[in-house]
Design an enzyme around this catalytic site. Structure first.
Site, PDB file in Angstrom:
ATOM      1  N   LYS A 122      -6.374   4.887   3.916  1.00  0.00           N
ATOM      2  CA  LYS A 122      -6.105   3.854   2.908  1.00  0.00           C
ATOM      3  C   LYS A 122      -6.590   4.290   1.535  1.00  0.00           C
ATOM      4  O   LYS A 122      -5.922   4.045   0.536  1.00  0.00           O
ATOM      5  CB  LYS A 122      -6.756   2.524   3.306  1.00  0.00           C
ATOM      6  CG  LYS A 122      -6.033   1.839   4.447  1.00  0.00           C
ATOM      7  CD  LYS A 122      -6.487   0.419   4.659  1.00  0.00           C
ATOM      8  CE  LYS A 122      -5.742  -0.219   5.833  1.00  0.00           C
ATOM      9  NZ  LYS A 122      -6.191  -1.541   6.188  1.00  0.00           N
ATOM     10  N   LYS A 205       2.864   4.701  12.100  1.00  0.00           N
ATOM     11  CA  LYS A 205       2.908   3.384  12.758  1.00  0.00           C
ATOM     12  C   LYS A 205       3.624   2.385  11.850  1.00  0.00           C
ATOM     13  O   LYS A 205       3.591   2.515  10.620  1.00  0.00           O
ATOM     14  CB  LYS A 205       1.499   2.897  13.101  1.00  0.00           C
ATOM     15  CG  LYS A 205       0.659   2.588  11.903  1.00  0.00           C
ATOM     16  CD  LYS A 205      -0.626   1.867  12.246  1.00  0.00           C
ATOM     17  CE  LYS A 205      -1.299   1.513  10.919  1.00  0.00           C
ATOM     18  NZ  LYS A 205      -2.503   0.780  10.964  1.00  0.00           N
ATOM     19  N   LYS A 208       2.651  -2.935   7.192  1.00  0.00           N
ATOM     20  CA  LYS A 208       3.064  -3.673   5.990  1.00  0.00           C
ATOM     21  C   LYS A 208       3.059  -2.746   4.785  1.00  0.00           C
ATOM     22  O   LYS A 208       3.710  -2.987   3.799  1.00  0.00           O
ATOM     23  CB  LYS A 208       2.081  -4.810   5.723  1.00  0.00           C
ATOM     24  CG  LYS A 208       1.949  -5.797   6.843  1.00  0.00           C
ATOM     25  CD  LYS A 208       0.615  -6.518   6.781  1.00  0.00           C
ATOM     26  CE  LYS A 208       0.421  -7.360   8.037  1.00  0.00           C
ATOM     27  NZ  LYS A 208      -0.959  -7.819   8.217  1.00  0.00           N
TER      28      LYS A 208
HETATM   29  P1  TYM Z   1      -4.314  -5.850  11.103  1.00  0.00           P
HETATM   30  O1  TYM Z   1      -4.328  -7.151  10.375  1.00  0.00           O
HETATM   31  O2  TYM Z   1      -3.868  -4.630  10.357  1.00  0.00           O
HETATM   32  O3  TYM Z   1      -3.447  -5.932  12.421  1.00  0.00           O
HETATM   33  C1  TYM Z   1      -3.578  -6.979  13.369  1.00  0.00           C
HETATM   34  C2  TYM Z   1      -3.376  -6.409  14.768  1.00  0.00           C
HETATM   35  O4  TYM Z   1      -2.102  -5.777  14.867  1.00  0.00           O
HETATM   36  C3  TYM Z   1      -2.251  -4.470  15.440  1.00  0.00           C
HETATM   37  N1  TYM Z   1      -1.217  -3.571  14.877  1.00  0.00           N
HETATM   38  C4  TYM Z   1      -0.392  -2.817  15.609  1.00  0.00           C
HETATM   39  N2  TYM Z   1      -0.245  -2.669  16.945  1.00  0.00           N
HETATM   40  C5  TYM Z   1       0.733  -1.831  17.389  1.00  0.00           C
HETATM   41  N3  TYM Z   1       1.564  -1.149  16.550  1.00  0.00           N
HETATM   42  C6  TYM Z   1       1.459  -1.250  15.207  1.00  0.00           C
HETATM   43  N4  TYM Z   1       2.296  -0.598  14.407  1.00  0.00           N
HETATM   44  C7  TYM Z   1       0.433  -2.115  14.686  1.00  0.00           C
HETATM   45  N5  TYM Z   1       0.059  -2.471  13.416  1.00  0.00           N
HETATM   46  C8  TYM Z   1      -0.961  -3.351  13.556  1.00  0.00           C
HETATM   47  C9  TYM Z   1      -3.660  -4.041  15.035  1.00  0.00           C
HETATM   48  O5  TYM Z   1      -4.154  -3.046  15.894  1.00  0.00           O
HETATM   49  C10 TYM Z   1      -4.420  -5.342  15.140  1.00  0.00           C
HETATM   50  O6  TYM Z   1      -4.866  -5.554  16.462  1.00  0.00           O
HETATM   51  N6  TYM Z   1      -9.140  -4.506  11.011  1.00  0.00           N
HETATM   52  C11 TYM Z   1      -8.154  -5.362  11.653  1.00  0.00           C
HETATM   53  C12 TYM Z   1      -8.487  -6.865  11.541  1.00  0.00           C
HETATM   54  C13 TYM Z   1      -9.829  -7.257  12.073  1.00  0.00           C
HETATM   55  C14 TYM Z   1     -10.187  -7.336  13.465  1.00  0.00           C
HETATM   56  C15 TYM Z   1     -11.524  -7.853  13.451  1.00  0.00           C
HETATM   57  C16 TYM Z   1      -9.524  -7.040  14.649  1.00  0.00           C
HETATM   58  C17 TYM Z   1     -10.887  -7.696  11.332  1.00  0.00           C
HETATM   59  N7  TYM Z   1     -11.893  -8.043  12.155  1.00  0.00           N
HETATM   60  C18 TYM Z   1     -12.194  -8.069  14.665  1.00  0.00           C
HETATM   61  C19 TYM Z   1     -10.215  -7.247  15.852  1.00  0.00           C
HETATM   62  C20 TYM Z   1     -11.525  -7.756  15.857  1.00  0.00           C
HETATM   63  C21 TYM Z   1      -6.815  -5.160  10.970  1.00  0.00           C
HETATM   64  O7  TYM Z   1      -6.750  -4.802   9.822  1.00  0.00           O
HETATM   65  O8  TYM Z   1      -5.757  -5.579  11.729  1.00  0.00           O
END
Ligand code: TYM
Length: 339
Positions: A122, A205, A208
């Site tokens: 990032k 992957k 967004k």
């Molecule tokens: P975020 O908001 O980017 O994504 C939310 C969830 O979607 C999954 N994901 C994917 N899975 C499969 N293929 C993809 N292309 C793909 N893109 C996103 C992510 O793995 C995630 O499970 N850091 C985290 C948010 C967070 C979090 C937490 C998660 C903050 N605190 C505590 C678990 C526990 C994030 O940015 O997810």
């Protein structure tokens, strides 16, 4: 159990996972994480956060995160999370996240944070832009999100595995220093859909922040847009339909999506196709059918914003009851002077 009692034995598995209110929810989020959130809700004790404080790590215009938070709440209820059993809350409504986040920052090292691939990716992508310190310390706040709820399981996509690993390391280090305080959690990823790839660039992957919208299918895309995105999906140079992630990443991604959407197996599905066209059309149709009821429910829920806000207040109060007890347990374990 009093707030400061040692961890009591719990017979029900506690689940915690979160999603950022940045941009629109896409098929990767849904198949990689959200589907598993819904599956577990009736036999596990589940907490799901809309992590608006995490969204601040990348600068934003006034009002954007708040608006995205309500929309995301509507999506979470639309996919089938039941407010009667699942606790859905907004991170900034539960101040214990930021409070424990600081303790976590003091329990993780600069070197560990420097090794996080998401930070490296990032910050490299933002090159000439503002890179906040929050983007660097992000995994410490994520560790607080998880440890506050004594979560046993964290259902996430593959890209979050490293963040769960560092959470485990932080929990073990804290427990070692101050005595048994935190439950050490485990990442749970789905058998299919853990890594949904970009339709235009199957080596990245789906996200967004991908280069074009054409490679990313959003949960609220219309059927026409979904059909177009799959029709234009990049496949591979020969014309054979085979499940082989290394040499045929584009076709394998389509098969994975079709398998996740229909409940089949990607390699078995491959045997029913001899051309790319029908595979693309069937995958688009399966995704449209999957998203149709979600979109209908989303429109209904967004028409009653007051009810959405009420549900989130109920969620925040349930979340705070758990989070405040854990924070107090952590402060007591450290030996901070009580107020
Ligand atoms: P975020 O908001 O980017 O994504 C939310 C969830 O979607 C999954 N994901 C994917 N899975 C499969 N293929 C993809 N292309 C793909 N893109 C996103 C992510 O793995 C995630 O499970 N850091 C985290 C948010 C967070 C979090 C937490 C998660 C903050 N605190 C505590 C678990 C526990 C994030 O940015 O997810």
């Amino acid at each position: 159990m009093t707030a400061t009692a040692p961890l009591a034995f719990r017979s029900v598995t506690r689940v915690l996972s979160c999603i950022q209110p940045t941009g629109s929810v896409h098929l990767g989020n849904y198949l990689g994480a959200l589907v598993n959130w819904v599956r577990g809700q009736h036999d596990k004790d589940v907490f799901h956060g809309i992590v608006d404080l995490h969204a601040l790590t990348t600068a934003t215009e006034p009002g954007l995160v708040g608006a995205a938070t309500v929309e995301l709440a509507a999506i979470l209820y639309s996919i089938g999370l039941d407010p009667e059993v699942a606790t859905i809350f907004v991170q900034s409504h539960v101040p214990e996240h930021a409070q424990l986040g600081w303790v976590m920052e003091c329990t993780v090292s600069f070197g560990e944070l420097s090794r996080m691939t998401q930070f490296k990716d990032k910050s490299a992508r933002r090159e000439s832009e503002f890179v906040s310190a929050g983007l660097f310390t992000y995994p410490a706040l994520q560790a607080a999100d998880i440890l506050l709820y004594d979560a046993n399981e964290v259902p996430v996509g593959d890209d979050q595995r490293q963040h769960i690993e560092i959470t485990r390391d932080i929990a073990l280090r804290f427990n070692n220093r101050f005595g048994d305080t935190f439950v050490v959690p485990e990442a749970v990823t789905p058998a299919v859909g853990a890594r949904v790839m970009d339709l235009q660039d199957p080596s990245s992957k789906m996200s967004k922040s991908g280069d074009t919208d054409a490679g990313c299918v959003y949960l609220l895309d219309s059927p026409q847009v979904i059909t177009r995105k799959f029709k234009r999906a990049v496949t591979d140079s020969d014309s054979e339909v085979r499940y082989d992630v290394t040499s045929k990443p584009g076709v394998s991604n389509l098969l994975d999506i079709l398998a996740a959407a229909t409940g089949g197996s990607a390699s078995e599905l491959a045997e029913s196709y001899s051309q790319y066209g029908p595979l693309k059309a069937d995958t688009a149709d399966a995704v449209i059918a999957l998203l149709d009821p979600i979109q209908t429910r989303y429109r209904e829920l967004m028409a009653d914003r007051a009810e959405l806000e009420r549900l989130l207040r109920v969620g925040a109060s349930r979340a705070r009851a758990v989070a405040s007890a854990t924070l107090e347990r952590a402060y007591t374990a450290i030996g901070l002077l009580p107020c």
